[in-house]
Structures are given as C-alpha cells and as structure tokens.
Design a protein around this motif. Structure first.
Motif, PDB file in Angstrom:
ATOM      1  N   UNK A 220       0.826  -1.207   0.000  1.00 13.95           N
ATOM      2  CA  UNK A 220       0.000   0.000   0.000  1.00 13.95           C
ATOM      3  C   UNK A 220       0.863   1.260   0.000  1.00 13.95           C
ATOM      4  N   UNK A 221       1.992   1.199   0.678  1.00  9.27           N
ATOM      5  CA  UNK A 221       2.893   2.368   0.715  1.00  9.27           C
ATOM      6  C   UNK A 221       3.257   2.812  -0.705  1.00  9.27           C
ATOM      7  N   UNK A 222       3.692   1.874  -1.517  1.00  7.93           N
ATOM      8  CA  UNK A 222       4.072   2.221  -2.882  1.00  7.93           C
ATOM      9  C   UNK A 222       2.859   2.563  -3.727  1.00  7.93           C
ATOM     10  N   UNK A 223       1.725   1.927  -3.436  1.00  7.58           N
ATOM     11  CA  UNK A 223       0.493   2.236  -4.171  1.00  7.58           C
ATOM     12  C   UNK A 223       0.104   3.697  -3.971  1.00  7.58           C
ATOM     13  N   UNK A 224       0.240   4.206  -2.748  1.00 10.91           N
ATOM     14  CA  UNK A 224      -0.068   5.607  -2.475  1.00 10.91           C
ATOM     15  C   UNK A 224       0.877   6.536  -3.225  1.00 10.91           C
ATOM     16  N   UNK A 225       2.131   6.145  -3.295  1.00 10.15           N
ATOM     17  CA  UNK A 225       3.107   6.957  -4.027  1.00 10.15           C
ATOM     18  C   UNK A 225       2.759   6.999  -5.511  1.00 10.15           C
ATOM     19  N   UNK A 226       2.308   5.885  -6.057  1.00  7.56           N
ATOM     20  CA  UNK A 226       1.896   5.854  -7.461  1.00  7.56           C
ATOM     21  C   UNK A 226       0.694   6.755  -7.681  1.00  7.56           C
ATOM     22  N   UNK A 227      -0.214   6.785  -6.705  1.00  4.55           N
ATOM     23  CA  UNK A 227      -1.355   7.699  -6.792  1.00  4.55           C
ATOM     24  C   UNK A 227      -0.874   9.149  -6.860  1.00  4.55           C
ATOM     25  N   UNK A 228       0.078   9.497  -6.004  1.00  6.17           N
ATOM     26  CA  UNK A 228       0.621  10.862  -6.001  1.00  6.17           C
ATOM     27  C   UNK A 228       1.212  11.198  -7.371  1.00  6.17           C
ATOM     28  N   UNK A 229       2.017  10.297  -7.904  1.00  2.24           N
ATOM     29  CA  UNK A 229       2.670  10.536  -9.196  1.00  2.24           C
ATOM     30  C   UNK A 229       1.652  10.616 -10.332  1.00  2.24           C
ATOM     31  N   UNK A 230       0.655   9.765 -10.305  1.00  2.00           N
ATOM     32  CA  UNK A 230      -0.341   9.728 -11.379  1.00  2.00           C
ATOM     33  C   UNK A 230      -1.200  10.985 -11.370  1.00  2.00           C
ATOM     34  N   UNK A 231      -1.689  11.366 -10.181  1.00  2.00           N
ATOM     35  CA  UNK A 231      -2.512  12.579 -10.091  1.00  2.00           C
ATOM     36  C   UNK A 231      -1.715  13.822 -10.465  1.00  2.00           C
ATOM     37  N   UNK A 232      -0.449  13.822 -10.081  1.00  2.00           N
ATOM     38  CA  UNK A 232       0.397  14.961 -10.421  1.00  2.00           C
ATOM     39  C   UNK A 232       0.572  15.073 -11.933  1.00  2.00           C
ATOM     40  N   UNK A 233       0.774  13.945 -12.593  1.00  2.00           N
ATOM     41  CA  UNK A 233       0.953  13.935 -14.044  1.00  2.00           C
ATOM     42  C   UNK A 233      -0.311  14.383 -14.771  1.00  2.00           C
ATOM     43  N   UNK A 234      -1.462  14.098 -14.159  1.00  2.00           N
ATOM     44  CA  UNK A 234      -2.732  14.490 -14.787  1.00  2.00           C
ATOM     45  C   UNK A 234      -3.175  15.891 -14.373  1.00  2.00           C
ATOM     46  N   UNK A 235      -2.396  16.543 -13.525  1.00  2.00           N
ATOM     47  CA  UNK A 235      -2.743  17.893 -13.099  1.00  2.00           C
ATOM     48  C   UNK A 235      -3.856  17.938 -12.075  1.00  2.00           C
ATOM     49  N   UNK A 236      -4.128  16.832 -11.419  1.00  2.00           N
ATOM     50  CA  UNK A 236      -5.171  16.776 -10.384  1.00  2.00           C
ATOM     51  C   UNK A 236      -4.530  17.089  -9.032  1.00  2.00           C
ATOM     52  N   UNK A 237      -4.364  18.360  -8.786  1.00  2.00           N
ATOM     53  CA  UNK A 237      -3.592  18.819  -7.636  1.00  2.00           C
ATOM     54  C   UNK A 237      -4.234  18.415  -6.314  1.00  2.00           C
ATOM     55  N   UNK A 238      -5.519  18.586  -6.191  1.00  2.00           N
ATOM     56  CA  UNK A 238      -6.196  18.262  -4.921  1.00  2.00           C
ATOM     57  C   UNK A 238      -6.078  16.770  -4.596  1.00  2.00           C
ATOM     58  N   UNK A 239      -6.311  15.924  -5.594  1.00  2.00           N
ATOM     59  CA  UNK A 239      -6.208  14.478  -5.373  1.00  2.00           C
ATOM     60  C   UNK A 239      -4.764  14.083  -5.079  1.00  2.00           C
TER      61      UNK A 239
END
Length: 271
Positions: A220-239
C-alpha cells in the motif's frame, strides 16, 4: 504321400501353438496381469502408500482407485479418495487434484478429516504462485491472471471459518496473509506498468484498487506513491495532495516522501 504327411505334421504343430496361446490367455497380446487382483484391502492400501512415498504417484493412484473400486464400503475407501487427491497434487496435476478434493467434500461433508481437504484445496492453488510471482522476470505482468491466488485465499478462508480449531488453520492464516500481500503487490506492479507508459488514469485506478482492497498490505505504501505521481501527471492537484497526506500519515518514515525511494527486496521470498 510324403507331402501329405508333412502337411499333417505342420497342422499338428499349428494346433499345438494355438493351444499354448490359449493357455497363456491374453498375455501374449500385451495385456498385463493384475498382480493386485488377490490382494486384501489392507495390502492394497499398504502398497499404494509405499508407491506414494516413493514418488510413484501414477502407480499409487492406480492402486488407490482399485482399492476404492473393489472395497467401496470398507474402511479404506474414503482414505483412498483423500490419497488420490494428494497424489494428483504431488504429481502437479491441479485439475485432477481439485476434482478429487471437490468430490470428497461433496460425498463426505462431515468426515472427521474433511478439514484437511479444505486445506489441500487451498494448497493446490497456492502452489500456482510459483508462476504467478514471475513478475520479477521480463514477462509482461499485465498478462498474468491472479485467479489462482484468489481461489487459494478463498479456500483457506473457508477452512479458517468452518474449522477454526483445525491443526491446519494456523498455517492457512499465514498463507492468507501471504496471498493478500501477493495480490496487493500484483496490483502495484500493474500500476507501475501503466505509469511507465504514461497511462496515468489506469495507473491511478489500479493503485487505488490496491489501497482499498488490501489496506494492511505492505504494498500500500508504494500504491499511495503511485497515486501521487499519477494525479500529479494528470494535473489533479487536490487528489495528489490528498494522496500525499494519506501517505505521510500512514508511513511517516517512507522513503517515497523524501524522494529517496529504492527498489524494495522481494518480500515474498521468506516463504
């Protein structure tokens, strides 16, 4: 006259050959004599067990099947059915092993040792993890199906629920934890696959699936990091910020927060 006598001699020899073949039965045509035909149930079971212990699984199955067929109502019949399932399992024939397990559970749901059959059902699918965990190779992880993991988990879970005091339950629970980690890690590897290929939405969805379905898994730790990277790449700042806060709260010492993350060791090798 001489020719006629020779023909008579040949005829006598031919008849003698036919008579000899008749006495030998069908053995001359390749049929093998069943050496176990006169064995008692106890001897047949003992011989089958010996073949099983020697790794001659096919021969053991043959003996167990003969035992069940000849003595269907004897004390050895049900034991033979369990042994057949185990022999197929050891032989690596998952389909036949599972079929034998399901047959036994259906025929003998209240058997004193039916808990073992639930455990064996889990083990049959669990052994498929050797192939499932090949994500460390160069093969495409997205082509692998974790169905065997889920089947194994469900079998162990059913054992733990129905037979909490079984001698097999503690080991089944350990394997369930292992399988949860394996399934979570599978989702993380798929998410990383999409992330590397700029499939940010697919990566986020798969990482989120790991977080929701396996909240206590190390992956889950790495899964959360992937979420951060993915949302950042899509410009979804709040998420992105929300995912980062969850990561920081649950894993305050995470190397992903400091940007010093390294490839983790293969956690599953302990088994």
């Amino acid at each position: 006259m001489h020719t006629q006598k020779n023909m008579q001699i040949k005829s006598i020899k031919l008849l003698g050959l036919i008579f000899a073949l008749a006495l030998s039965g069908c053995g001359a045509f390749g049929d093998k004599v069943d050496e176990s035909k006169t064995w008692s149930a106890a001897k047949l079971y003992a011989e089958a067990k010996e073949e099983l212990s020697n790794g001659a699984y096919e021969k053991a199955v043959q003996y167990f099947e003969r035992l069940e067929s000849r003595f269907p109502f004897g004390p050895y019949a049900q034991q033979a059915q369990m042994e057949i399932a185990y022999a197929h399992y050891k032989q690596g024939d998952q389909a036949l092993a599972l079929a034998a397990v399901e047959r036994f559970i259906k025929l003998h749901p209240n058997h004193a040792n039916v808990d073992y059959m639930y455990y064996l059902r889990g083990m049959i699918s669990f052994n498929d993890q050797v192939g499932f965990l090949n994500f460390i190779s160069n093969q495409d992880i997205t082509e692998r199906d974790p169905k065997a993991s889920r089947d194994s988990f469900d079998a162990f879970k059913q054992l733990a629920i129905q037979f909490p005091d079984s001698i097999y339950t503690p080991d089944a629970i350990l394997r369930m934890k292992y399988l949860v980690n394996a399934l979570a890690q599978y989702d993380v590897h798929v998410a990383k696959y999409y992330l590397r290929r700029a499939g940010y939405l697919a990566a986020a969805n798969r990482a989120q699936s790991a977080v929701k379905e396996y909240p206590d898994a190390p992956a889950v730790e790495e899964a959360l990091f992937i979420l951060v990277k993915s949302y950042d790449a899509m410009g979804m700042v709040d998420l992105r910020d929300d995912a980062n806060r969850v990561l920081a709260k649950n894993f305050p010492e995470s190397s992903f927060l400091s940007g010093k993350a390294r490839v983790k060791s293969t956690w599953w090798r302990f088994w």
